[in-house]
Design an enzyme around this catalytic site. Structure first.
Site: not given
Length: 320
Positions: A89, A246, A250, A273
């Protein structure tokens, strides 16, 4: 709010003064103090872990080669010695605002989660402003398509004039479902469309993670919680499609570990991720797929077009 640097597209930037935030780690639940310090040109983003055993301080460059975990968040450094987790973030805020050089001093092993988005970091940076430096910015130019797959999930980087992200998610849970978003990354688009999107999770997953010592700091104040077919947060969502926004946030943060703003198109389906990291691994494994290029001088830009630090630049000779 201090005045932001203007016409920064072709030049490196740092921040005008030290900016501080204090919060808790979403996994540890512990209080963490984080300070962003101005840094010289060509420093990049470097984490400075303090408060380690023996009073040691350790520098950890925010680089893909230093990634050590991508399970629930992105971590850099050696977890047995000195590491920093949940960096995505903060990294998204720095990349989204077009900031190249910062020292991130942190007294814990996890960047504070704040409200689960990048908003607190953007606000802290706005308090001190962005400063243009007298060194030209280098961009990571994508020369040919690179694609990685992990089951049904995939991600790719493709040549593109500018910096664009297109992200799609597809959950069986009806609260989320199938969502897509595409954004040309500029400070304005990051602020307005991405920075406030919060992390999210399922209560059923949280119940499994808590006994493992994870998500100790998770709450409705820093994440969107989903139970069965409803959202538990009384205020609801900030965007109708906050979930995919979001995931886009990321991706911007994870790909910032490339070390330079990407000139290219990033696309992903059911990403996360791990897949973001795999994309960087695949890119740098093929030296014919990218080039590091330096921004060239260009004619004066009309005032209405200033302040877009990630717009497609003019280029001059490639640099090593």
């Amino acid at each position: 709010m201090k005045t932001m640097a203007r016409n920064t597209a072709n030049f490196q930037t740092t921040i005008g003064d030290t900016a501080r935030v204090v919060g808790i780690g979403v996994h540890s639940g512990l209080r963490v103090s984080l300070s962003l310090h101005p840094a010289d040109p060509d420093t990049g983003i470097v984490f400075l872990r303090t408060g380690l055993e023996g009073g040691r301080d350790v520098e950890i460059p925010a680089a893909w080669k230093n990634v050590s975990a991508t399970d629930l968040c992105t971590m850099v450094g050696d977890p047995r010695a000195a590491s920093v987790a949940t960096i995505e973030h903060l990294m998204a805020a720095l990349r989204g605002l077009g900031i190249d050089n910062v020292i991130v001093e942190i007294d814990g092993s996890e960047v504070p989660v704040m409200d689960g988005s990048s908003e607190a970091f953007v606000e802290a940076i706005d308090q001190v402003g962005v400063v243009r430096q007298a060194v030209r910015r280098r961009f990571l130019k994508i020369l040919k398509p690179i694609r990685v797959e992990n089951g049904a999930a995939w991600a790719e980087l493709r040549p593109h004039e500018g910096s664009r992200y297109e992200v799609t998610i597809d959950f069986t849970n009806p609260v989320i479902g199938h969502q897509s978003i595409g954004v040309d990354l500029t400070p304005a688009s990051f602020r307005g469309q991405i920075s406030r999107a919060r992390t999210f999770g399922f209560v059923s997953d949280l119940e499994k993670l808590l006994p493992m010592g994870l998500c100790q700091g998770s709450s409705l104040e820093n994440s969107v919680a989903i139970k069965d077919d409803r959202i538990l947060n009384p205020e609801g969502l900030r965007f109708v499609d906050e979930f995919v926004r979001h995931k886009l946030l990321d991706a911007i943060g994870d790909l910032a570990l490339s070390g330079a703003p990407i000139q290219g198109l990033y696309r992903s389906y059911k990403g996360g991720h791990r897949l973001n990291f795999m994309t960087l691994q695949a890119l740098f494994a093929d030296p014919t797929a990218w080039a590091l290029v330096e921004a060239a001088s260009r004619p004066a830009t009309p005032a209405a077009e200033l302040g877009t630090a990630m717009v497609a630049p003019a280029f001059r000779a490639e640099v090593a």
